[in-house]
Design a protein around this motif. Structure first.
Motif, PDB file in Angstrom:
ATOM      1  N   VAL A 118       0.856  -1.183   0.000  1.00 42.90           N
ATOM      2  CA  VAL A 118       0.000   0.000   0.000  1.00 42.90           C
ATOM      3  C   VAL A 118       0.896   1.238   0.000  1.00 42.90           C
ATOM      4  CG1 VAL A 118      -1.874   1.199   1.163  1.00 42.90           C
ATOM      5  CG2 VAL A 118      -1.715  -1.301   1.312  1.00 42.90           C
ATOM      6  N   ALA A 119       0.801   2.057  -1.040  1.00 38.72           N
ATOM      7  CA  ALA A 119       1.678   3.216  -1.193  1.00 38.72           C
ATOM      8  C   ALA A 119       1.151   4.422  -0.429  1.00 38.72           C
ATOM      9  CB  ALA A 119       1.824   3.568  -2.677  1.00 38.72           C
ATOM     10  N   LEU A 120       2.078   5.276  -0.024  1.00 39.56           N
ATOM     11  CA  LEU A 120       1.735   6.545   0.624  1.00 39.56           C
ATOM     12  C   LEU A 120       1.613   7.678  -0.383  1.00 39.56           C
ATOM     13  CD1 LEU A 120       4.264   6.360   3.618  1.00 39.56           C
ATOM     14  CD2 LEU A 120       1.900   5.532   3.550  1.00 39.56           C
ATOM     15  N   THR A 121       1.774   7.355  -1.647  1.00 41.64           N
ATOM     16  CA  THR A 121       1.828   8.384  -2.694  1.00 41.64           C
ATOM     17  C   THR A 121       0.451   8.684  -3.261  1.00 41.64           C
ATOM     18  OG1 THR A 121       2.389   6.609  -4.213  1.00 41.64           O
ATOM     19  CG2 THR A 121       4.205   7.926  -3.372  1.00 41.64           C
ATOM     20  N   ALA A 122      -0.333   9.367  -2.456  1.00 35.50           N
ATOM     21  CA  ALA A 122      -1.605   9.937  -2.908  1.00 35.50           C
ATOM     22  C   ALA A 122      -1.764  11.248  -2.165  1.00 35.50           C
ATOM     23  CB  ALA A 122      -2.766   8.987  -2.616  1.00 35.50           C
ATOM     24  N   SER A 123      -2.629  12.104  -2.667  1.00 37.38           N
ATOM     25  CA  SER A 123      -2.832  13.400  -2.020  1.00 37.38           C
ATOM     26  C   SER A 123      -3.386  13.217  -0.612  1.00 37.38           C
ATOM     27  CB  SER A 123      -3.801  14.243  -2.851  1.00 37.38           C
ATOM     28  OG  SER A 123      -5.109  13.670  -2.793  1.00 37.38           O
ATOM     29  N   ASP A 124      -3.259  14.240   0.209  1.00 38.16           N
ATOM     30  CA  ASP A 124      -3.809  14.182   1.562  1.00 38.16           C
ATOM     31  C   ASP A 124      -5.297  13.846   1.527  1.00 38.16           C
ATOM     32  OD1 ASP A 124      -1.319  14.838   2.522  1.00 38.16           O
ATOM     33  OD2 ASP A 124      -1.791  16.945   2.900  1.00 38.16           O
TER      34      ASP A 124
END
Length: 365
Positions: free
Chosen positions: A348-354
């Protein structure tokens, strides 16, 4: 013609479609491409070097290589690196895929990689005609196989697991490789994103290398820490003899980082402020997403550093977990993409907008 496996991410199309049907839209936490703006200081550097009518140098401008040397000393605890032993690359994936070929590996040669690992390590070996082998500890490999090992991949912090390899474990691999006459290539692209550890050693760290970079290559990318994935800005450093050979081969092959990107990378590596700021953005996203995943019944394993959370429910296979997440409108990466030992996990990536991280967290809860 080369016969390679189908590109794994193509298999995600049905799950992307399923997630897109969610009333609030999809939250894509799969591939992990940066979404935040490229810092202004880097964009300005790129623009300032846009007048570039001549061919750039394959070895990279001296100023760029000196910036890499300074960065290693300042951020990685590696002093005294020779600028001649630095080479810019067109992203790190390109280098990973072509390194076995550029080293002259072929049939009968063995490339070792971690059991759960970035799939391009295997693809690079296959392109060269060599044999990839997944191992937990290279020292456990039988002597006949070890006699054919020509390249050992390390990856710390790990993609996908986020595990960090300690000094002694890395040093043991270096000692073994030197006994075998093999190259150690260490993929360290997530080193500036530690969460649960204080020490993320480089293979060039004197505690690992014993002060000698012979046979060692550290591979690094600015894509993650500087939101530069679109620039394809990376570099490799280490053994002077290996770098010299790689430079020569890449001259013949025309593998050259564009001049404006070289200047952008130089500036990116010289400015720590934007890296520190981006790290805190990912820290906040991680702190929001991790407990939400746990509330949904998932265990988060390793994940000590990097851009990903490595999750399992302890019972389901990877594709079942992917489907369950897609039903919530969330797209994640199947752990099985990273080898058979990754089955039962999702990345699961942390690379998305807030806003999208908040949406995913709400759905998971």
């Amino acid at each position: 013609m080369l016969t390679l496996p189908d590109y794994p991410w193509d298999a995600m199309a049905p799950y992307l479609e399923q997630a897109a049907a969610h009333p609030d839209g999809a939250v894509n936490l799969s591939i992990g491409t940066p979404v935040d703006p490229t810092p202004a200081v880097i964009r300005e550097a790129l623009a300032s070097a846009a007048d570039a009518p001549g061919y750039p140098t394959t070895h990279g401008r001296r100023e760029l290589r000196e910036a890499v040397v300074s960065w290693f000393a300042r951020r990685r605890g590696v002093e005294g690196l020779d600028p001649e032993a630095v080479l810019p690359t067109i992203g790190s994936k390109e280098f990973v895929a072509w390194l076995p070929t550029l080293l002259g590996l072929g049939e009968g040669d063995v490339v070792l990689r971690p059991k759960v690992a970035y799939p391009t390590y295997d693809i690079g070996a296959q392109i060269a005609g060599a044999t990839p082998l997944a191992v937990e500890d290279p020292a456990e490999v039988d002597e006949e196989t070890l006699s054919r090992v020509k390249l050992i991949w390390l990856n710390s912090p790990s993609n996908p697991t986020g595990a960090v390899t300690g000094v002694e474990s890395m040093a043991a691999v270096v000692r073994l490789a030197r006994r075998l006459g093999a190259v150690v290539a260490s993929d360290e692209c997530y080193a500036e994103l530690p969460w649960m550890v204080d020490d993320v050693p480089s293979v060039l760290d004197p505690r690992v290398s014993a002060g000698d970079h012979a046979g060692l290559l550290a591979v690094y990318s600015a894509s993650k820490q500087s939101n530069l994935a679109g620039y394809r800005a990376a570099f490799v450093a280490g053994c002077p003899e290996l770098i010299a050979g790689l430079v020569n081969t890449r001259k013949h092959a025309g593998m050259i980082m564009p001049a404006p990107v070289q200047e952008a990378l130089r500036v990116a590596l010289s400015d720590d402020a934007h890296v520190d700021a981006q790290r805190e953005v990912y820290r906040r996203r991680r702190e929001r997403l991790l407990p939400a995943l746990q509330a949904a019944g998932l265990q988060v394993q390793h994940s000590d550093a990097g851009l990903y959370l490595w999750c399992t429910d302890g019972a389901s296979d990877s594709w079942t977990l992917v489907e369950q997440m897609a039903a919530r409108g969330i797209v994640v990466g199947p752990g099985v993409f990273y080898g058979e030992h990754g089955d039962g996990f999702i990345r699961v990536a942390l690379t998305a907008s807030d806003e999208r991280i908040a949406a995913a967290s709400a759905r998971l809860r």
